[in-house]
Design a protein around this motif. Structure first.
Motif, mmCIF file in Angstrom:
data_model
loop_
_atom_site.group_PDB
_atom_site.id
_atom_site.type_symbol
_atom_site.label_atom_id
_atom_site.label_comp_id
_atom_site.label_asym_id
_atom_site.label_seq_id
_atom_site.Cartn_x
_atom_site.Cartn_y
_atom_site.Cartn_z
ATOM 1 N N ASP A 117 0.811 -1.222 0.000
ATOM 2 C CA ASP A 117 0.000 0.000 0.000
ATOM 3 C C ASP A 117 0.846 1.275 0.000
ATOM 4 O O ASP A 117 0.303 2.381 -0.035
ATOM 5 C CB ASP A 117 -0.991 0.000 1.166
ATOM 6 N N GLN A 118 2.176 1.138 0.033
ATOM 7 C CA GLN A 118 3.061 2.296 -0.032
ATOM 8 C C GLN A 118 3.530 2.584 -1.455
ATOM 9 O O GLN A 118 4.442 3.380 -1.656
ATOM 10 C CB GLN A 118 4.271 2.084 0.879
ATOM 11 N N PHE A 119 2.885 1.928 -2.443
ATOM 12 C CA PHE A 119 3.266 2.123 -3.840
ATOM 13 C C PHE A 119 2.055 2.557 -4.659
ATOM 14 O O PHE A 119 0.951 2.030 -4.492
ATOM 15 C CB PHE A 119 3.846 0.836 -4.434
ATOM 16 N N LEU A 120 2.280 3.517 -5.551
ATOM 17 C CA LEU A 120 1.260 3.998 -6.472
ATOM 18 C C LEU A 120 1.596 3.500 -7.869
ATOM 19 O O LEU A 120 2.721 3.645 -8.336
ATOM 20 C CB LEU A 120 1.228 5.531 -6.455
ATOM 21 N N HIS A 121 0.620 2.899 -8.551
ATOM 22 C CA HIS A 121 0.837 2.386 -9.907
ATOM 23 C C HIS A 121 0.941 3.545 -10.897
ATOM 24 O O HIS A 121 0.130 4.472 -10.887
ATOM 25 C CB HIS A 121 -0.330 1.468 -10.299
ATOM 26 N N LEU A 122 1.966 3.504 -11.762
ATOM 27 C CA LEU A 122 2.146 4.533 -12.780
ATOM 28 C C LEU A 122 1.837 4.023 -14.182
ATOM 29 O O LEU A 122 1.093 4.652 -14.931
ATOM 30 C CB LEU A 122 3.586 5.067 -12.744
ATOM 31 N N THR A 123 2.427 2.913 -14.574
ATOM 32 C CA THR A 123 2.201 2.384 -15.921
ATOM 33 C C THR A 123 2.599 0.916 -15.941
ATOM 34 O O THR A 123 3.160 0.396 -14.984
ATOM 35 C CB THR A 123 2.998 3.181 -16.969
ATOM 36 N N ALA A 296 6.492 -2.387 -22.115
ATOM 37 C CA ALA A 296 5.078 -2.328 -21.742
ATOM 38 C C ALA A 296 4.719 -3.405 -20.726
ATOM 39 O O ALA A 296 3.701 -3.294 -20.035
ATOM 40 C CB ALA A 296 4.199 -2.460 -22.980
ATOM 41 N N SER A 297 5.536 -4.448 -20.625
ATOM 42 C CA SER A 297 5.236 -5.555 -19.700
ATOM 43 C C SER A 297 5.770 -5.317 -18.294
ATOM 44 O O SER A 297 5.508 -6.115 -17.388
ATOM 45 C CB SER A 297 5.832 -6.858 -20.243
ATOM 46 N N LEU A 298 6.514 -4.209 -18.088
ATOM 47 C CA LEU A 298 7.133 -3.966 -16.782
ATOM 48 C C LEU A 298 6.225 -3.098 -15.908
ATOM 49 O O LEU A 298 5.818 -2.005 -16.324
ATOM 50 C CB LEU A 298 8.474 -3.250 -16.957
ATOM 51 N N PRO A 299 5.924 -3.531 -14.700
ATOM 52 C CA PRO A 299 5.207 -2.645 -13.780
ATOM 53 C C PRO A 299 6.105 -1.492 -13.328
ATOM 54 O O PRO A 299 7.273 -1.700 -13.001
ATOM 55 C CB PRO A 299 4.842 -3.549 -12.600
ATOM 56 N N VAL A 300 5.564 -0.300 -13.358
ATOM 57 C CA VAL A 300 6.290 0.890 -12.914
ATOM 58 C C VAL A 300 5.470 1.538 -11.810
ATOM 59 O O VAL A 300 4.292 1.849 -12.011
ATOM 60 C CB VAL A 300 6.521 1.885 -14.063
ATOM 61 N N LYS A 301 6.100 1.747 -10.663
ATOM 62 C CA LYS A 301 5.386 2.266 -9.505
ATOM 63 C C LYS A 301 6.128 3.452 -8.909
ATOM 64 O O LYS A 301 7.311 3.681 -9.204
ATOM 65 C CB LYS A 301 5.234 1.162 -8.443
ATOM 66 N N LEU A 302 5.425 4.188 -8.072
ATOM 67 C CA LEU A 302 5.998 5.297 -7.318
ATOM 68 C C LEU A 302 5.874 4.960 -5.845
ATOM 69 O O LEU A 302 4.785 4.619 -5.372
ATOM 70 C CB LEU A 302 5.235 6.586 -7.626
ATOM 71 N N ILE A 303 6.984 5.009 -5.106
ATOM 72 C CA ILE A 303 6.897 4.772 -3.669
ATOM 73 C C ILE A 303 6.391 6.051 -2.998
ATOM 74 O O ILE A 303 6.898 7.150 -3.254
ATOM 75 C CB ILE A 303 8.248 4.311 -3.079
ATOM 76 N N VAL A 304 5.358 5.911 -2.175
ATOM 77 C CA VAL A 304 4.741 7.077 -1.545
ATOM 78 C C VAL A 304 4.987 7.106 -0.043
ATOM 79 O O VAL A 304 4.390 7.909 0.666
ATOM 80 C CB VAL A 304 3.219 7.128 -1.837
ATOM 81 N N HIS A 305 5.864 6.234 0.443
ATOM 82 C CA HIS A 305 6.255 6.308 1.848
ATOM 83 C C HIS A 305 6.794 7.717 2.111
ATOM 84 O O HIS A 305 7.596 8.234 1.327
ATOM 85 C CB HIS A 305 7.327 5.262 2.142
ATOM 86 N N PRO A 306 6.385 8.361 3.203
ATOM 87 C CA PRO A 306 6.782 9.761 3.405
ATOM 88 C C PRO A 306 8.274 9.959 3.649
ATOM 89 O O PRO A 306 8.805 11.029 3.363
ATOM 90 C CB PRO A 306 5.959 10.197 4.626
ATOM 91 N N GLN A 307 8.974 8.926 4.160
ATOM 92 C CA GLN A 307 10.406 9.065 4.434
ATOM 93 C C GLN A 307 11.139 7.786 4.027
ATOM 94 O O GLN A 307 11.667 7.055 4.872
ATOM 95 C CB GLN A 307 10.635 9.349 5.928
#
Length: 327
Positions: A117-123, A296-307
């Motif tokens: 839950d600390q990751f946001l899906h990008l593409t 296109a087959s690779l999950p790309v995410k953004l970590i949203v942990h504050p620190q």
């Protein structure tokens, strides 16, 4: 329970936090204290200020993540003036145990340990990060951080890199213009000259020159503010172009690392969390010729942990001194 001071030293700020590590490996961070590195002569004087602000005894153990290569007894910060003498840190800071690592290695440790839950899906596929194989961790901030996380059965291994200092790779005529302008200022143009917080100035100036406008003197923070708030057309275009460049170099690192997934991190990555999914980031990430389908087959995410730097530094301490999870 083990208590440590987690410290994340970047080009602009040094962040301190008390961290607890439970027997099961669970890490909890207290509220961080943020100091400007430019206000302090050294890590020792900044540490003394942290101790002054701390309302409880400071542990005699520390996990220190720094924005520089950790390769010898003397570490010179890449984007600030501090110099660390690694063999004297325990004496200077009165420590019994210390873990010292590259700041983006710390972020990779955070990627390894943070819950889903600390990751946001990008593409790419909206799937969890792979349990086995390599994950590229990339993050723009004062500079550009790059690290590799390799997961294997029973543990993980983090490899720090200085990937932000590879040559900037132009893709189109606007990139060419950015590169030409930067070559007038620097003997060599690295990727972080463009894909970093200060790099937005070079993009902004190139776009102004493209439209034959007078190039105003403007600070990077102001461009980011105007561009993210959509208050100025040229600043907005510069931010959009930055997202393209970030997507392109993230794809390059994924190919070079043989990655099965990519995680975007860094303070600037977090600020772009709402814009990246609807920008040209994904298209430029996939734009790799014959490897477009692979990208296109690779999950790309953004970590949203504050620190993530502080959390990851504590995780690295646990791996080194407490025996888990193993490398």
């Amino acid at each position: 329970m083990t208590y440590v001071v987690a410290l994340d030293i970047g080009g602009t700020h040094a962040r301190f936090a008390l961290a607890s590590i439970a027997a099961d490996g669970t890490i909890q961070l207290r509220e961080p204290v943020t100091l400007k590195t430019g206000d302090y002569a050294s890590i020792q004087t900044a540490w003394q200020e942290f101790e002054r602000q701390c309302d409880e005894p400071v542990p005699r153990a520390a996990a220190i993540a720094i924005a520089a290569p950790v390769t010898g007894e003397t570490v010179r910060m890449t984007n600030n003036s501090w110099v660390l003498h690694t063999d004297a840190l325990d004496e200077q800071l009165k420590l019994e145990k210390v873990t010292l690592l590259n700041d983006f290695a710390a972020v990779a440790h955070a990627v390894a340990r943070a819950p889903e839950d600390q990751f946001l899906h990008l593409t790419g596929p909206d799937a969890p990060l792979p349990a086995k194989g390599t994950v590229s961790v990339i993050g723009p901030g004062t500079g550009l951080g790059v690290a590799q996380l390799y997961r294997h059965p029973g543990g993980y291994h983090v490899q720090a890199t200085e990937g932000g200092h590879v040559d900037f790779p132009p893709v189109d005529h606007i990139d060419d213009l950015i590169l030409i302008r930067l070559r007038q200022q620097h003997r060599r143009v690295s990727t972080e000259r463009v894909v970093s917080g200060p790099g937005i100035v070079a993009i902004y100036e190139a776009l102004a020159a493209l439209e034959k406008r007078a190039v105003p003197e403007i600070e990077d923070r102001r461009i980011w503010q105007l561009g993210l708030d959509r208050e100025d057309a040229l600043a907005s275009a510069a931010v959009d172009r930055f997202c393209l460049s970030l997507g392109g170099i993230a794809g390059d690192y994924a190919l070079a690392h043989g990655a099965g997934a990519v995680v975007i991190a860094g303070g600037l990555g977090y600020r772009l969390r709402d814009l990246l999914p609807r920008s040209g980031f994904a298209g430029r990430f996939r734009f790799k010729g014959r490897y477009e389908q692979l990208m296109a087959s690779l999950p790309v995410k953004l970590i949203v942990h504050p620190q993530p730097g502080l959390f990851g530094a504590a995780a690295a301490f646990a791996q080194e001194h407490l025996g888990g999870p193993p490398a």
